[in-house]
Every structure is written in structure tokens, then in C-alpha cells.
Motif scaffolding. Sequence first.
Motif, PDB file in Angstrom:
ATOM      1  N   TRP B  52       5.862  -0.567  44.826  1.00  0.00           N
ATOM      2  CA  TRP B  52       7.273  -0.403  44.473  1.00  0.00           C
ATOM      3  C   TRP B  52       7.953  -1.756  44.294  1.00  0.00           C
ATOM      4  N   GLN B  53       9.248  -1.716  44.022  1.00  0.00           N
ATOM      5  CA  GLN B  53      10.000  -2.951  43.815  1.00  0.00           C
ATOM      6  C   GLN B  53      10.188  -3.668  45.131  1.00  0.00           C
ATOM      7  N   VAL B  54      10.039  -4.997  45.110  1.00  0.00           N
ATOM      8  CA  VAL B  54      10.276  -5.761  46.335  1.00  0.00           C
ATOM      9  C   VAL B  54      11.208  -6.924  46.022  1.00  0.00           C
ATOM     10  N   GLY B  55      11.701  -7.535  47.068  1.00  0.00           N
ATOM     11  CA  GLY B  55      12.684  -8.589  46.903  1.00  0.00           C
ATOM     12  C   GLY B  55      12.098  -9.981  46.845  1.00  0.00           C
ATOM     13  N   ARG B 248       9.100   8.304  39.838  1.00  0.00           N
ATOM     14  CA  ARG B 248       7.807   7.643  39.698  1.00  0.00           C
ATOM     15  C   ARG B 248       7.824   6.164  40.098  1.00  0.00           C
ATOM     16  N   ILE B 249       9.017   5.581  40.131  1.00  0.00           N
ATOM     17  CA  ILE B 249       9.071   4.125  40.218  1.00  0.00           C
ATOM     18  C   ILE B 249       8.399   3.598  41.484  1.00  0.00           C
ATOM     19  N   GLY B 250       8.442   4.383  42.571  1.00  0.00           N
ATOM     20  CA  GLY B 250       7.816   3.946  43.819  1.00  0.00           C
ATOM     21  C   GLY B 250       6.319   3.727  43.671  1.00  0.00           C
ATOM     22  N   GLN B 251       5.669   4.600  42.878  1.00  0.00           N
ATOM     23  CA  GLN B 251       4.216   4.472  42.747  1.00  0.00           C
ATOM     24  C   GLN B 251       3.807   3.616  41.566  1.00  0.00           C
TER      25      GLN B 251
END
Lengths: 513, 289
Positions: B52-55, B248-251
Motif C-alpha cells: 500500500w501507500q507509505v510515507g 484495490r489500492i491497498g493490495q
Amino acid sequence: MKKYSDLEFLKLSKGQKFVYRLTSFFAAIPRAIARFFLAIGRFFKNAALGIGREFADIFTTFKEGDWKTRASFLVMGLGSIARGQVLRGLMFLLFEAVFLFYMITTGGYWLSLLPSLGRIGPHEEYNAVLDAYTTAYGDNSFKILLYGVLTIFFIVAFLYTWRLNVKQNKIAQEYQRAGRRLKSSADDLRSLVDEQFYKTLLALPLTGIVVFTVLPIVFMILVAFTNYDGAHNGYTNALFSWQGLANFRTLLTWTGSGVNYSATFGEILTWTLIWAFFATFTNYFLGMFVAMMINKKGIRLKKLWRTVLVMTIAIPQFISLLYVSKMFAKNGIVNGLLLNWGWIDKAIDFWGSTAHNGLLPRVMVIVINIWIGIPYLMLIATGILMNIPADLYESSRIDGANAWQQYTKITLPYMLFITGPYLLTSFTGNMNNFNVIYLLTGGAPTNAAASGAAGSVGYTDLLVTWLFKITTGAEAQYYLASVVGIMVFVVVAAISLVVYNVLPSIKNEEDFQ
Amino acid sequence: MNETLEKRHMGLKASRTISNTIIYIILILMSVIWLIPFICIVLQSFRVESTWQVGYVIPKQWGWDNYIALWNSDFRKWYFNTFLIALIVAVLQTVIVLCMSYTLSRFRFKLRDGLMRFMLILGMFPGMLTMIILYRVLKDLGLTQANAVPGLILVYVASSGMGYYVSKGFFDTIPKSLDEAARIDGATRAQVLTKIILPLAKPIVIYTILTAFMGPWGDFVFARYVSFGTSAGMNVAVGMYSWLQLDRIGQSYTMFCAGGVIVAIPVTILFMCLQKYYVEGVTGGAVKG
């Protein structure tokens, strides 16, 4: 207003010239409107006269024609075949056969239903096998409208061909009477790669444009006068029918309460114009600025700077836009880094902030559009800047002009003059810039005040993205989308008309050659 | 006297150095801003520890996992679809555009001006409007969903005649006296085109092929309409867009990055090789309007 002579006009300063041109354009509008109506009158008069002449010509052709000519009135191409122009005649004959076959088998049916858009909708019918009532489907309004329009196109083409056929016979008859040789089939074929090569070249592209651009546009204009939507899809749930101007009234009249389409439309139109203005001019000036920086004497690695920027053009927009949109998401990289560095304590909601009519997302799309647009403008500006004669700068420097004066007196006028038409197309292109808005924000954040009207309207929605939203979802008000589309056309056409009349650089096309 | 001149000279030189330094700083900053998103995409595509997206930018664990996942997903199909569409469209669209622009540049026939004005007006209608109907027509022809590829090719090619402006502008710059000389020597109009004009028009032919090839990679809205949720008929843009939706964005976020890299590489390489022609086309086209 005061009218200047040519000589007086030349003496005016740049700004005065522009103001003069603008005011004289608007001052001329009443006269232009009068002229427009006169022109329409003249058009109809000429059309009536022309049609009269055509009929007279057809009549005399028949009266003075021999049997070959007369037979061609009924069976197209017969005269040509009888006179030995076999290829031509066969083409005419074939076209007529196809046309008659089409009209008898299907064309007549579509045409007869066009005024009503279908009589029998879906209904319950007794099914003997199942011993129950089942839904039976009747006419299909969508197909009736589509194929009805297609049939009308076909009829017009047939009438034109028929007239051509009559004319050909007349000419051939006169030729034979004068004892001149007629063109043989071989001549006809040869002419298609020579004098009439343009017909060969245009045949395919124009067919494509008529079927896949003109026909859909005519269809969609007509849809604006119907009630075609999700609840009247024309086949499975209900037929749709002609509604006259009702949809335009819905969009343009101020209802004051409930769902207010005109207010929503006005709001979105305003933002569309603001967006188009900023998207066009920020890119234009910043792109020019970047080009000038890279072009400046003494700056090294010119090729590297250009390549870095140009490379971003190559990457498909959906990747870069979607990725950038996610970078600025609440849990995206930008917020993550800012939080890590301790510059902010709470993630900034770049796309969701509705404060000040969604000012933050609106500014963001304009800024990111700059990121997208500068490389392209840099390329264009570089090409033009290199064409400015260097001695202009030399002599102005000797006269003591500084960089700013050089820019405003030489570079900018030259650029504006050359890129005037480009600015216009770029402005109208930005008004319809679906990709940037849809991929970045999808129109978000939702405008609570306007969201009652068809589709959920957001602060960054342009007219095109709104149009798209209207057509999706269960309601799918296609008729409203069509009306909006027509309004977009009206706005774009009006802007183009004004600008074309005011711009100095609209030159005669042949001047370039 | 001499001293003051020298001082002024020194002053000029100093101010030029300062302004150049500022320009270099701006240019470096710009290059960084323009490249950062792409560097991020590449780095994120190698991130293994989470999908997923991270900072943060630099992955903590590197690996090819995302590319392997990509290979095992529908992406292969989408990529093939898009490549096929782009290839065929590049050829056919170039033929159509060249026919159109050459004719409008060289022939003076009765309906020419009317035709050009008509197409200008057609262009003012938002293209979005025609999508609904084109979709229905394609559906009637059976060219949607799983068969979306031929349908998309048909629509792209058929409507490409409208984009003749840039290459017409180029043809306008080739002197007409060349045509006339060949005609006097007995060449037919078709021979003039194939033997005289086309060899001279190489830059614009390449420009047209390049833009036609790049177009289908980015088409999103219409392709989404036509494929209508059927994975087999999607192009990369439609397919990868679905990866970034909320569910879906998490996967799939890192897979999207990997896909972006794979899509961007061939197009970018092709573009950089043919950059010269692109620049020529763009600058020429803008000047002619």
C-alpha cells in the motif's frame, strides 16, 4: 465610437490598438447580427432559386434527352452503359440497387418510426409455453433514432448521386452531338490517380469522419430534444420520445428551489473558464520563461535540461497524473514526508478540502497542470524564439534597452503574434481537458450545494467531466448531457469567433505558402 | 577613465555570473521537481515490505515481487492489447492523416474550404458527447467487452482524419513548384505524391506515426466504456486505473508503480529516439496553428 482611418490606427500604441479592435468588434455586433439574418434570408432565397434552376435543368434534360438519357432517370447508369462508359454506369447502377434494397428491407421501417421514436414499448405478453405473462420487447427507440438519421444521410446521398447521374447524361449527350469522344472507363480510372486524385485520397478518411464523428454528433444533438435517460433507455424499460425544447428550459431557467440546474451550470461554467484561463496562460508564460532560460547565452548543458523536461512528455499521462494524484493523497508520500520532517502536525487534505469553494484542490490542479504543460510549451517556445532575428536584440541593446524592455518590446509581441491561433486552440482544449481533471481529482471534492443536480458535482468539475458524470450511474440523463454538450459548443464557438476577429495574426492561409 | 571602464566591465561580468547562477539553480530545481515523481515510481515498484501507500520513498526491502505479481496478473493481457492497438493504429492513422493533409494542402477543389470549415466546427463539440453512441454502435457490431480491441482500433482510425492540421502545415511548406515541375515531366498526381512529396515528408511521417502510437497508451475514458468491466478487453490505462480505486489500492499500489515503469519504458525509449522529429512537428504545428 470614434472610427480611425488606417493611418490613425497605425499611430496608436499596442494597448490602444487592442482596445480599439475589441471595442470595434463589439460595436459591430448589432450590424453583424443584422447581416447574419440578411445572409440567412439571402441563403434561403439563393437556395430556392438554385433548387428551381436544378429542377428546370432536370426537366429540360428529360425533354431534350434521347432514350438513353430518359431511361437513366429511372435506372441510374443505363445511359452511361449504353454510351460505352461501362464502369461509370455500373457504379451508378450498383448504388441504386443497394439503395433500393436497403430502403425496402429496413430503411423504410426506421424512417416511418422516426417521428414517434417507436410505438410499442416493452409490455407483458401471454406466453403459451410457460403459461404465464412474460415481458415482450417492442420497438427500440435508440436504434430508430440512430438508423433513422443514417437513412436520411443515405437518402441525401442518393438524391445527390441521382442528380449527378442526370447531369452526366446531359453532358455525354452534348458531347456525342458535338462529335467529341467520351471518356472511357480506362480514362475514368486514370483520372482517379491524376486530376481527381483528391477523391481517391479523401474517400476513406471522409467516410470515417461521417460515420464515426458526424453521425454521432447529429445523433447526440437530436438526443437533446428527447427524454433519453436511464429510466427511458428506449428498449428494455421504456421508449423515449421527442420533448421539444423542454431540456434546454430545464437547464437554463432559474427555478430557485429544489434541484437548480441553471445555478449548477453557471457555477461549473465559471470554474471551467477560470481553469482554462489559468491553465493556458500559466503554462504559456512559464513555458516561455523556461525556454528563454535554457536558450540564454552562456548556459551550458542545454540539451540535458531540455531532455529532462521532454522525457516527461513521453510518459503516458494516465501514469503520471494518477501517480501524482496519489502522491498528494492524505496518506501519500508528500504528506508522509512533511509529517516525518515535522513541518506539519496533521496530514493536509489536498484533494478533499472544501474551504473557500474548494480553493486548495483548484489551485492544486492548476499547479500540477503546469507541471504537465511546461515541457510542451518549452518546446514550442524554443522553436519560435530561435527564429527571432538576433539583430533585433543587438540593435535594441545598442539603443540601451534592458532585458525587461527587450522582453516586452521584442520577445513577447513576436511570440504572441505567432502563437495567437495556438493560444486559442489551447484555451478551448483546456476547457475540454478531461484527462487532467478526471485522473487527478475525478471532480472532487463534492460541492454540497450543487450536488443535488444530476451526478455529484464537485468543485474541480469542468463541464466535460460533469457531462461524463451525468451519463454514468443509474440515472444516466443522456438528454441533459447532450444539452450540456451543445452549451459547451456554443461557448467554445463564441470565444473562437471573438478571438478570431480580434487577433492580429489570423492571416490568409495562402500567405504561408 | 580606463579604470572606470574596467570596473564597469567587471560589474557586467559579475552580474552575468550571478544571473547565470540563479538560472542554474532554477534549472536544477526544476529538473528535480520534474523527475521526482518518476524516480518515486521506480523506487516504489521495488518495495517488497508492503503493497500500500507509505510515507517514505526509499524501500526498506528491495525485490522483484511486484514485477512477478504483475506478470501473473491480467496485466500481460492488457499490455498485449494496448501494444497491438498502438501498432495497428500507428500504421492506419498515419495513412489516413497523410491522405487528408496532403489533399487539403495541394488540391483546390470546389468543396475544400467548406470542408475545412465544417471540420473546424465539428471539432468544437466535446468528443465526450459522441462516446455513448459510439459505444452502442460498437455493441451492435459485437465489438465491445472481450472484443474491444478491434472496436477501439476502428474508432481511433475512423475519426483520425480530423487531426490533419500539423501535417498540412508541413506540406504547405514544401514548394508547389516541385509538384508542377514533376507534372510537366508527365508524372500523375499519384506519382507526385509517392515519388516527390513522401520522401521529403519523412519528418512529418515519423511525427504522425509517433503521436499515433503514443495516443492509445493514454486513452482512458473511451476504452473504459468499450471494455465495460471485461478484463480481456481492457488496455493498460483502464486496467491499471482499477488498481488505484479504494477497494484495490491497498493490495495493488506497488503493482501499479511496477506496471507504470513497464508501460513507460518502451514509449519513452521510442520517444527519445525520435525526439528530433517530434520537436519539429510540434514547433511547426504550433506556428501554423
